[in-house]
Design an enzyme around this catalytic site. Sequence first.
Site, mmCIF file in Angstrom:
data_model
loop_
_atom_site.group_PDB
_atom_site.id
_atom_site.type_symbol
_atom_site.label_atom_id
_atom_site.label_comp_id
_atom_site.label_asym_id
_atom_site.label_seq_id
_atom_site.Cartn_x
_atom_site.Cartn_y
_atom_site.Cartn_z
ATOM 1 N N ASN A 1 3.416 0.641 0.884
ATOM 2 C CA ASN A 1 2.968 1.809 0.090
ATOM 3 C C ASN A 1 2.845 1.500 -1.408
ATOM 4 O OD1 ASN A 1 4.487 2.682 2.570
ATOM 5 N ND2 ASN A 1 3.610 4.640 1.962
ATOM 6 N N TYR B 1 -5.864 3.478 12.767
ATOM 7 C CA TYR B 1 -5.602 2.681 11.560
ATOM 8 C C TYR B 1 -4.735 1.463 11.900
ATOM 9 C CZ TYR B 1 -4.179 1.714 6.699
ATOM 10 O OH TYR B 1 -3.940 1.129 5.471
ATOM 11 N N ASP B 2 -3.580 1.733 12.557
ATOM 12 C CA ASP B 2 -2.619 0.649 12.809
ATOM 13 C C ASP B 2 -3.221 -0.432 13.708
ATOM 14 O OD1 ASP B 2 -1.181 2.721 11.699
ATOM 15 O OD2 ASP B 2 0.444 2.696 13.163
ATOM 16 N N GLU B 3 -3.826 0.007 14.811
ATOM 17 C CA GLU B 3 -4.372 -0.978 15.760
ATOM 18 C C GLU B 3 -5.650 -1.605 15.216
ATOM 19 O OE1 GLU B 3 -2.537 -2.108 17.909
ATOM 20 O OE2 GLU B 3 -1.632 -0.646 19.245
ATOM 21 N N GLY B 4 -6.415 -0.847 14.429
ATOM 22 C CA GLY B 4 -7.604 -1.418 13.773
ATOM 23 C C GLY B 4 -7.202 -2.567 12.854
ATOM 24 N N ARG C 1 -2.097 7.778 14.691
ATOM 25 C CA ARG C 1 -2.162 6.756 13.641
ATOM 26 C C ARG C 1 -2.770 5.458 14.163
ATOM 27 N NH1 ARG C 1 1.938 8.285 9.412
ATOM 28 N NH2 ARG C 1 1.848 6.208 8.553
HETATM 29 P P1 NAD Z 1 -8.844 3.923 -0.996
HETATM 30 O O1 NAD Z 1 -9.149 4.939 0.045
HETATM 31 O O2 NAD Z 1 -8.762 4.368 -2.408
HETATM 32 O O3 NAD Z 1 -9.875 2.707 -0.933
HETATM 33 C C1 NAD Z 1 -10.600 2.337 0.210
HETATM 34 C C2 NAD Z 1 -12.041 2.121 -0.204
HETATM 35 O O4 NAD Z 1 -12.807 1.694 0.938
HETATM 36 C C3 NAD Z 1 -12.719 3.402 -0.713
HETATM 37 O O5 NAD Z 1 -13.400 3.148 -1.913
HETATM 38 C C4 NAD Z 1 -13.669 3.786 0.415
HETATM 39 O O6 NAD Z 1 -14.788 4.537 -0.019
HETATM 40 C C5 NAD Z 1 -14.034 2.422 0.964
HETATM 41 N N1 NAD Z 1 -14.499 2.462 2.350
HETATM 42 C C6 NAD Z 1 -13.939 3.110 3.411
HETATM 43 N N2 NAD Z 1 -14.660 2.904 4.524
HETATM 44 C C7 NAD Z 1 -15.690 2.089 4.164
HETATM 45 C C8 NAD Z 1 -16.793 1.530 4.882
HETATM 46 N N3 NAD Z 1 -16.966 1.761 6.193
HETATM 47 N N4 NAD Z 1 -17.672 0.750 4.196
HETATM 48 C C9 NAD Z 1 -17.515 0.517 2.871
HETATM 49 N N5 NAD Z 1 -16.501 1.034 2.150
HETATM 50 C C10 NAD Z 1 -15.593 1.807 2.792
HETATM 51 O O7 NAD Z 1 -7.472 3.236 -0.545
HETATM 52 P P2 NAD Z 1 -6.638 2.039 -1.212
HETATM 53 O O8 NAD Z 1 -5.238 2.499 -1.309
HETATM 54 O O9 NAD Z 1 -7.321 1.513 -2.415
HETATM 55 O O10 NAD Z 1 -6.697 0.964 -0.042
HETATM 56 C C11 NAD Z 1 -7.458 -0.233 -0.131
HETATM 57 C C12 NAD Z 1 -7.127 -1.130 1.046
HETATM 58 O O11 NAD Z 1 -5.747 -1.475 1.030
HETATM 59 C C13 NAD Z 1 -7.398 -0.467 2.406
HETATM 60 O O12 NAD Z 1 -7.934 -1.440 3.280
HETATM 61 C C14 NAD Z 1 -6.018 -0.054 2.869
HETATM 62 O O13 NAD Z 1 -5.925 -0.015 4.268
HETATM 63 C C15 NAD Z 1 -5.150 -1.144 2.271
HETATM 64 N N6 NAD Z 1 -3.769 -0.672 2.097
HETATM 65 C C16 NAD Z 1 -3.435 0.158 1.063
HETATM 66 C C17 NAD Z 1 -2.134 0.606 0.947
HETATM 67 C C18 NAD Z 1 -1.690 1.506 -0.187
HETATM 68 O O14 NAD Z 1 -0.537 1.911 -0.190
HETATM 69 N N7 NAD Z 1 -2.507 1.824 -1.167
HETATM 70 C C19 NAD Z 1 -1.162 0.204 1.880
HETATM 71 C C20 NAD Z 1 -1.546 -0.625 2.930
HETATM 72 C C21 NAD Z 1 -2.854 -1.078 3.019
HETATM 73 N N1 UDP Z 2 4.626 12.971 3.243
HETATM 74 C C1 UDP Z 2 5.236 14.161 2.883
HETATM 75 N N2 UDP Z 2 4.498 15.082 2.214
HETATM 76 C C2 UDP Z 2 3.200 14.866 1.859
HETATM 77 C C3 UDP Z 2 2.588 13.638 2.216
HETATM 78 C C4 UDP Z 2 3.334 12.722 2.922
HETATM 79 O O1 UDP Z 2 6.419 14.392 3.177
HETATM 80 O O2 UDP Z 2 2.608 15.768 1.225
HETATM 81 C C5 UDP Z 2 5.442 11.964 3.971
HETATM 82 C C6 UDP Z 2 4.805 11.419 5.233
HETATM 83 O O3 UDP Z 2 5.120 12.238 6.345
HETATM 84 C C7 UDP Z 2 5.438 10.041 5.323
HETATM 85 C C8 UDP Z 2 5.641 9.639 3.864
HETATM 86 O O4 UDP Z 2 5.592 10.850 3.115
HETATM 87 O O5 UDP Z 2 6.703 10.131 5.948
HETATM 88 C C9 UDP Z 2 4.572 8.678 3.350
HETATM 89 O O6 UDP Z 2 3.310 9.231 3.667
HETATM 90 P P1 UDP Z 2 1.937 8.596 3.202
HETATM 91 O O7 UDP Z 2 0.868 9.391 3.839
HETATM 92 O O8 UDP Z 2 1.923 8.469 1.715
HETATM 93 O O9 UDP Z 2 1.960 7.107 3.748
HETATM 94 P P2 UDP Z 2 2.357 6.419 5.149
HETATM 95 O O10 UDP Z 2 2.957 7.425 6.071
HETATM 96 O O11 UDP Z 2 1.087 5.864 5.641
HETATM 97 O O12 UDP Z 2 3.357 5.414 4.743
#
Ligand code: NAD
Ligand code: UDP
Length: 310
Positions: free
Chosen positions: A172, A143-146, A140
């Site tokens: 989430n 993503y996390d460190e990025g 992970r």
């Molecule tokens: P998503 O995957 O639907 O949206 C991400 C978008 O970024 C996509 O449209 C994808 O095509 C675009 N993308 C990816 N790499 C790219 C690149 N190199 N150049 C241009 N576009 C690129 O996910 P989301 O849930 O809408 O997430 C949006 C943002 O919110 C992300 O940065 C994500 O890390 C952050 N985030 C979301 C959640 C969540 O629960 N939904 C939680 C924490 C953080």
């Molecule tokens: N998870 C699960 N079944 C699935 C997808 C995810 O049990 O089909 C679990 C996953 O292991 C995690 C939680 O649900 O504990 C949330 O996962 P998700 O990928 O939605 O987000 P994140 O782990 O990044 O919070």
Amino acid sequence: MRILITGGAGFLGSHLADRLIRDGHEVICMDNLFTGAKRNIAHLMQHPHFEFVRHDVIDPFKVEVDQIYNLACPASPIHYQYNAIKTIKTSVMGAINCLELAKRLRARVFQASTSEVYGDPDVHPQPEGYWGRVNPIGIRSCYDEGKRCAETLFFDYHRQNGVDIRVARIFNTYGPRMSPEDGRVVSNFIVQALNGEDITIYGDGSQTRSFCHFSDLIEGFVALMEQDDLVGPVNIGNPSEFTILELAEKVVQMTESDSKIVHRELPSDDPQQRRPDIALAKSKLNWEPSVPLEEGLRDTIAYFRDYLDG
Ligand code: NAD
Ligand code: UDP
């Protein structure tokens, strides 16, 4: 204002675009369509205030805008692990490109950070002052460190160059326009339940998450961007916490599905518990979520039902 949204064709980016256009702004949506889709923005394509640019945030870009929301990054573990090196480049180089642009334009710039900066936390719930417990070399980490490095860059550009930053740590979030292939838990469970397939719980299902409806989250984004006092980082999420087993049972019951719950191996570094402390957002942004899980699941289930029916 003219506003750039990177990742604007994704789940959250497309809802943000809707909101900003409704407020009378012009939106430039930049996306490489890795996990996003034109379908999410199809209804905006002919709008006079909307423009779509297919571009990778890793490559520098020049546009004239007043604000930038940096959302570009795959968010689901299966997608961000598909090409881990690309994921970390997207977070780090994407942040640098947005910050350089913001510096040149003197534009306010927002970073979509994440609860993943807390890793597998040993403090619960997680306040912004907690530095986290993150594995730097696990599956992970890209993503996390990025995202952690992106936060560092945001604060260094702020301190060193006076860039006007806002950093939100998103917990989430779910809702319509998540991709059915996204792989995150809410969309997986709903699609499995509607298709009558087994509901796949990873591990024993005792791990917790706190689920926020997208509509509440977008309000939080805009509240953070529209005020002048708080740069962040600020937690934006719903503090109601559920086990993954409880979520699975709720989805089965609400979809009236015959699906069975089955267990699969828990991926490594999967956080055991997660819940935002939102005291800062409440006091400084006057923001808190209002959509309970059941209500939010209802419109998400309806969306996937329509989607799967064709
Ligand atoms: P998503 O995957 O639907 O949206 C991400 C978008 O970024 C996509 O449209 C994808 O095509 C675009 N993308 C990816 N790499 C790219 C690149 N190199 N150049 C241009 N576009 C690129 O996910 P989301 O849930 O809408 O997430 C949006 C943002 O919110 C992300 O940065 C994500 O890390 C952050 N985030 C979301 C959640 C969540 O629960 N939904 C939680 C924490 C953080
Ligand atoms: N998870 C699960 N079944 C699935 C997808 C995810 O049990 O089909 C679990 C996953 O292991 C995690 C939680 O649900 O504990 C949330 O996962 P998700 O990928 O939605 O987000 P994140 O782990 O990044 O919070």
